[in-house]
Every structure is written in C-alpha cells, then in structure tokens.
Design a protein around this motif. Structure first.
Motif, mmCIF file in Angstrom:
data_model
loop_
_atom_site.group_PDB
_atom_site.id
_atom_site.type_symbol
_atom_site.label_atom_id
_atom_site.label_comp_id
_atom_site.label_asym_id
_atom_site.label_seq_id
_atom_site.Cartn_x
_atom_site.Cartn_y
_atom_site.Cartn_z
ATOM 1 N N LYS A 14 0.839 -1.201 0.000
ATOM 2 C CA LYS A 14 0.000 0.000 0.000
ATOM 3 C C LYS A 14 0.869 1.245 0.000
ATOM 4 O O LYS A 14 2.018 1.209 0.432
ATOM 5 N N PHE A 15 0.276 2.336 -0.447
ATOM 6 C CA PHE A 15 0.942 3.635 -0.344
ATOM 7 C C PHE A 15 0.678 4.200 1.047
ATOM 8 O O PHE A 15 -0.325 3.884 1.673
ATOM 9 N N ILE A 16 1.564 5.091 1.495
ATOM 10 C CA ILE A 16 1.272 5.820 2.728
ATOM 11 C C ILE A 16 1.579 7.303 2.533
ATOM 12 O O ILE A 16 2.583 7.661 1.916
ATOM 13 N N GLY A 17 0.644 8.141 3.020
ATOM 14 C CA GLY A 17 0.835 9.594 2.972
ATOM 15 C C GLY A 17 1.196 10.071 4.375
ATOM 16 O O GLY A 17 2.294 9.836 4.875
ATOM 17 N N GLY A 18 0.242 10.711 5.054
ATOM 18 C CA GLY A 18 0.494 11.168 6.425
ATOM 19 C C GLY A 18 0.460 10.025 7.428
ATOM 20 O O GLY A 18 1.038 10.107 8.507
ATOM 21 N N GLY A 19 -0.251 8.967 7.092
ATOM 22 C CA GLY A 19 -0.322 7.800 7.968
ATOM 23 C C GLY A 19 -1.351 7.913 9.087
ATOM 24 O O GLY A 19 -1.528 6.975 9.859
ATOM 25 N N THR A 20 -2.063 9.021 9.175
ATOM 26 C CA THR A 20 -2.966 9.209 10.323
ATOM 27 C C THR A 20 -4.168 8.266 10.300
ATOM 28 O O THR A 20 -4.763 7.996 11.331
ATOM 29 N N ASN A 21 -4.525 7.759 9.145
ATOM 30 C CA ASN A 21 -5.599 6.777 9.083
ATOM 31 C C ASN A 21 -5.014 5.369 8.943
ATOM 32 O O ASN A 21 -5.403 4.445 9.657
ATOM 33 N N LEU A 22 -4.046 5.222 8.057
ATOM 34 C CA LEU A 22 -3.498 3.890 7.790
ATOM 35 C C LEU A 22 -2.798 3.307 9.016
ATOM 36 O O LEU A 22 -3.014 2.139 9.368
ATOM 37 N N VAL A 23 -1.964 4.094 9.689
ATOM 38 C CA VAL A 23 -1.244 3.571 10.861
ATOM 39 C C VAL A 23 -2.243 3.207 11.961
ATOM 40 O O VAL A 23 -2.107 2.180 12.628
ATOM 41 N N ASP A 24 -3.258 4.034 12.124
ATOM 42 C CA ASP A 24 -4.306 3.745 13.106
ATOM 43 C C ASP A 24 -4.949 2.388 12.801
ATOM 44 O O ASP A 24 -5.064 1.520 13.674
ATOM 45 N N LEU A 25 -5.339 2.180 11.545
ATOM 46 C CA LEU A 25 -5.993 0.920 11.169
ATOM 47 C C LEU A 25 -5.033 -0.263 11.269
ATOM 48 O O LEU A 25 -5.456 -1.388 11.566
ATOM 49 N N MET A 26 -3.756 -0.022 11.039
ATOM 50 C CA MET A 26 -2.770 -1.107 11.170
ATOM 51 C C MET A 26 -2.621 -1.527 12.627
ATOM 52 O O MET A 26 -2.412 -2.698 12.933
ATOM 53 N N LYS A 27 -2.745 -0.556 13.535
ATOM 54 C CA LYS A 27 -2.640 -0.901 14.958
ATOM 55 C C LYS A 27 -3.807 -1.788 15.405
ATOM 56 O O LYS A 27 -3.695 -2.503 16.394
ATOM 57 N N TYR A 28 -4.944 -1.687 14.705
ATOM 58 C CA TYR A 28 -6.093 -2.545 15.017
ATOM 59 C C TYR A 28 -6.080 -3.821 14.171
ATOM 60 O O TYR A 28 -7.046 -4.586 14.207
#
Ligand SMILES: Cc1cc2nc3c(=O)[nH]c(=O)nc-3n(C[C@H](O)[C@H](O)[C@H](O)COP(=O)(O)OP(=O)(O)OC[C@H]3O[C@@H](n4cnc5c(N)ncnc54)[C@H](O)[C@@H]3O)c2cc1C
Ligand code: SF4
Ligand code: FES
Ligand code: FES
Lengths: 172, 332
Positions: B26-40
C-alpha cells in the motif's frame, strides 16, 4: 496473537534512520512498524512524551517535527529520516523552564500532569502557527489535547499569558 | 501491527510498479488513518510505499484560473493557504472543522480522500463486517448505527465516508488527478468515491496501483457565498453526524450557480448536480427554493434505528447552510 507477532519480529526489515532529537543526532536501525512515540520512549529513553491512546485521539504524544506539532503515536519513525524532533525534554529542564512551562506552573495548567508534555508541545506548535487570536481560538486549536483532569481553564490561562506577553519567541 | 517492508518512493512510476507487483502493498501519505488501522490489524499491508519524497507538495495556480493542490500538501497547509482562504473559503472551513490541529498538520490531501469509514464494526476484527471481510455480514444494520448512512446504502453496507474536506471538494466540483502503471487520468470528484452496492470493500474508483497526484479546484470557488455546517456530538474534534457544504453564485437574488453536498449521510459525499440544475439555477435564493431542493435531495432517505435522528437533522441543516451561504457578507 500479539505475543506471537512480537516473537516473529523480522529484524531484517529494519531501516537505518537518522533523527535529530532535541538537537542530538541519532542513527538507528528501526523496524518500520515502530512509531515515533515508541522510538522516543523506548529507544531514546525520552519518556516525557506520553502514550494516552496510541490512536491519535488524545494528544498526549504531541511533539514537534521540524517545528510542526503532530501526534507521534501515528508517525512511523522510519518516515522521519532526516527530520528534527523536539520533545518536552528539549523545551526546558528542571530549574531552567521555558516561559510556557513556567506559565503552566503559574496558572495551574495541570493536575496529574499526564497530558501536560503534549499540551505544552501543542501550545508551542500553535503559537508558531500563529492562527489563534482569541480565547475561543485557543480552545478550538488545542482541542486535539484532551485533559482527563479537566485543567482546561488553567491551560487556556497559561497559553493566553504567553500570547499576551508575546513571549512566543522565547517559548521554546 | 504486522511486520511489513518499508520502501521510500523515488518516483511515481517506480512506486506504482512496486504496488502493482507486490500483493498487499500500500501507499502511505500522512499515515494518520493507515497507521491507526494497522494498529487494530484492520489493515495488514505486506509493504508500505512512502510517497512523502515525491514532488507533489506544492499548491499551484492553474492556467484557466483553478488551483492545484498537490497530493502531499497537508490539510493545514491547504486550509490556511492564502489563495484557498480567499477564493475557496468553503474548503478552508470544512478542513478546519475536521480532526485536530496535530492531525491536520500530518494528514495529506491524497490520504484524506482515501480515509476509511469510522464504523465501529469495521474497526473490530472480532466481529463480522462486509467492508473488512466481504461476505461476513453487516452487524451495523441492526446494531450500533448512530453514525451510519441514510442515503445510498445497500444490503451489504450502510457505512459513511467520514471526511469533512471531501464534502467541500464535492460541492466545489473538484477533479482528482491520478497516475498508475496504466498511465494518468482525471477523475471528476463525483465519480471518485462510490456507493457500497455489493462491493462495500471498495471505497473508490481508484485502482490499487494508482496514486493520487493532486486535487484540482475549478476557477469558480463560491468565494462570496458559501457555508459549511457540521453537526456533531462535541463542538470540536468529533466526526460529523451530518454536515453540509453549500456554495452559491447569485445575481440580484437569483441563483446562477450552486454546489450543495452532504457529509455523514452516505458512503460518499452526497451531491446531485442534476437537481441543482432543475431546482436551483434561475430560482430565487429563498427558503421556498431551499425547502423544495432539500425534499428532492433527501428523497428516499432511510434510517436504521439509532440514526433515525439524521432524517430530521439533515433537512434542516441543508436549509440552514443554504440560507447562511446566501446571506454571507450581509449585515445582520
Ligand atoms: C482521532 C481522529 C479524529 C479525526 N477526525 C476527523 C474529522 O473530524 N473529520 C475528518 O475529515 N477527518 C478526521 N480524521 C481523519 C483524518 O482526516 C484522516 O486520517 C487523514 O485525512 C488521512 O490522511 P493521511 O495523509 O494521514 O492518510 P494515510 O493514513 O497516509 O492514508 C490513508 C489511505 O490513503 C492511501 N493514500 C494516501 N495517500 C495516497 C495517495 N497520494 N495516492 C493513493 N493512495 C494514497 C493510503 O494507502 C491509505 O489507504 C480523524 C482522524 C483521527 C485519528
Ligand atoms: S456498515 Fe459497512 S463497515 Fe459497518 S459493519 Fe456494515 S459492512 Fe462493515
Ligand atoms: S497517544 Fe498519540 S494521540 Fe493519544
Ligand atoms: S493534568 Fe491530568 S490529564 Fe491533564
């Protein structure tokens, strides 16, 4: 599941990452799944930045990256190669508080203190951004920092004090 | 969070090719949504391609009078950009109504478009959810659905798109520029997000290997007459229950151009340009006009229990936003 994943950490995926934290440059091998918050707290022993929620909801982990306030719990450390990070430890120290830290003391800007490092880093970031003029602005622009003790009136007073005495230059 | 490989994109082509060739990347930009979802463990990418070093970080004026927002420009930078505040105040207001200052400092234009729903079942890997695991079911329909959609829902999913910024972009009629292994293309904003249908796992019409490179704003930005109203549980730092972005161009009290979009009510920002043409253009800017429009725009809205209140809040918020937009700049 979490324990199993932890055992299977793939060390070979680590990436060399250089960060300047509070003026000191560190080059570390960092696993890509390490948050900037965990790196600060667990690898650099800078435990001033707090983990309240680990999901961007509370602001306790707020630090300045290249002078901009962000939630370090949602930052992957490897994405900050070359960046300059300022934490509460970089703003002042015991006996040598920065004006904003002193203002938090003078205006009862905290009770238990858990949210305070994040509040102060956030306030420094907000003052640099320069978009807050009124008390309502301060409250709105500090809403990313939650205080479970409800020290909000003191927090606002401390920030307003710094704004009034226009010590923003000296705030760091 | 699962283990994954980290790759710094050096060029658009290479980044798109990497994601096309690596299953689960996947691509990552700011990560504020993706990193959050990865933690779950909701998102478990095998590799992350960091877009942050690509040259998509500037705001540039376009020859025909529009404005190009590079995909990496942060939400804060867009909101406070002098041209955006002057020409597209609707966009500034919508962005500043969302998240917190820290999050807006990190969140990117591209990432904001692609943020995923906040449905609680989507976030909880212990329960079924058609969006997270197609075919498992949708517990929201008979469960916790206070924040869920009332329009454009399907049997398989009733989730909402949570963005504030996208509601303004829909009202403005922005264009999304994308590039992938098959070349580049422009996607009109209305066609970027999709309704859930029988594929709720797919939020947008973007291909897996396509990168959002910019969001282009049209020349007309409703600078004189616009409003963004966000109804939420807290005054700040809360997602929209219902939000409305309204923009007008008026001539002697007659509507000559309009853009009205809703957030918090559907799987995508809800706008109907056809209805704007038939019920708003050429009509007087008054309550009767807004009311008739609201009835048509929200026709067929359906509640699922906890979110029934949206059926009452949406109509009044549409009318209020339209009134506020029309009267902007007038003395009270
Ligand atoms: C506590 C909290 C409260 C919030 N409140 C609000 C709110 O009130 N209103 C609101 O609107 N938002 C809110 N947000 C959401 C926030 O706006 C989004 O998280 C943010 O906009 C995502 O941007 P990003 O750059 O961080 O995306 P990322 O997390 O980096 O990416 C999100 C998705 O986009 C993809 N992606 C990123 N950039 C590109 C690109 N250029 N091309 C292709 N794909 C890309 C990623 O692969 C990922 O799937 C909130 C978030 C949090 C954590
Ligand atoms: S509404 Fe959509 S996201 Fe929520 S549980 Fe149902 S399928 Fe999943
Ligand atoms: S720990 Fe980062 S926002 Fe709560
Ligand atoms: S002082 Fe206790 S949480 Fe803020």
């Amino acid at each position: 599941m979490v324990g199993k994943l932890a055992l299977e950490q793939r060390k070979d995926l680590a990436v060399a990452t250089t960060l300047t934290v509070n003026g000191n440059t560190h080059t570390l091998d960092v696993e890509p799944w390490t948050s900037l918050l965990d790196l600060l707290r667990e690898r650099l022993q800078l435990t001033g930045s707090k983990k309240g929620c680990d999901h961007g909801q509370c602001g306790a982990c707020t630090v300045l990256v290249n002078d901009v306030r962000v939630n370090s719990c949602l930052c992957l450390a490897v994405m900050h190669d070359g960046d300059a990070v300022t934490t509460i430890e970089g703003l002042g120290s015991e006996g040598n508080l920065s004006p904003i830290q002193q203002a938090f003391v003078d205006h009862d800007g905290y009770q238990c203190g858990y949210c305070t490092p994040g509040q102060i880093c956030s306030a420094v970031g907000m003052l640099k951004e320069g978009h807050a003029k009124t008390e309502a602005d301060v409250r709105e622009q500090m809403s990313g920092n939650v205080c479970r003790c409800g020290a909000y009136p003191g927090i606002v007073a401390a920030v307003r004090h710094i704004m009034a005495t226009s010590q923003t230059e000296g705030a760091r | 969070m699962n283990n994954f490989e980290y790759v710094r994109a050096e060029g658009l082509d290479g980044a798109a090719r990497f994601v096309a060739g690596h299953h689960g990347a996947k691509f990552i930009g700011g990560g504020t949504n993706l990193v959050d979802l990865m933690k779950y463990n909701v998102e478990k990418p095998t590799a992350l391609v960091d877009l942050n070093r690509l040259a998509m970080r500037s705001v540039t004026e376009l020859p025909y009078g529009g404005l190009r927002l590079g995909a990496l420009v942060t939400n804060s930078e867009v909101a406070y950009h002098p041209v955006v505040s002057a020409k597209y105040p609707l966009l500034s207001r919508a962005i500043l109504a969302g998240a917190s200052a820290q999050l807006r400092n990190k969140a990117t234009t591209g990432g904001n478009l692609l943020q995923r729903t906040r449905c609680v079942y989507f976030y909880d890997t212990a329960v079924p959810c058609n969006k997270r695991e197609p075919g498992t079911g949708c517990p929201a329909k008979e469960g916790i659905n206070r924040s869920m959609a009332i329009l454009g829902t399907s049997v398989s999913c009733i989730a909402t798109h949570p963005s504030d910024m996208c509601v303004a972009l829909a009202a403005l009629g922005a264009t999304v520029q994308v590039a992938g292994t098959q070349g580049s293309r422009s996607i009109p904003f209305a066609e970027f997000h999709r309704l859930p249908g029988d594929q709720p796992q797919v939020d947008t019409t973007l291909a897996v290997d396509e990168i959002v490179t910019s969001v282009d704003l049209p020349a007309a930005g409703f600078a004189g007459h616009s409003a963004y109203i966000k109804v939420r549980d807290r005054q700040s730092y809360a997602f929209a229950l219902v939000s409305v972005a309204a923009g007008f161009e008026l001539a002697d009290g007659i509507i000559t151009k309009a853009g009205i979009a809703l957030g918090g009510v559907a799987h995508k920002p809800w706008r109907n340009a056809e209805l704007e043409r038939s019920l708003l253009i050429g009509k007087p800017a008054n309550r009767d006009t807004y009311h008739a429009f609201q009835l048509a725009l929200l026709a067929g809205a359906q509640g699922y229990g906890e979110n029934d209140f949206k059926l009452k809040i949406a109509p009044v918020t549409v009318v209020r936003a339209m009134e506020q937009a029309a009267h902007e700049g007038e003395q009270a």
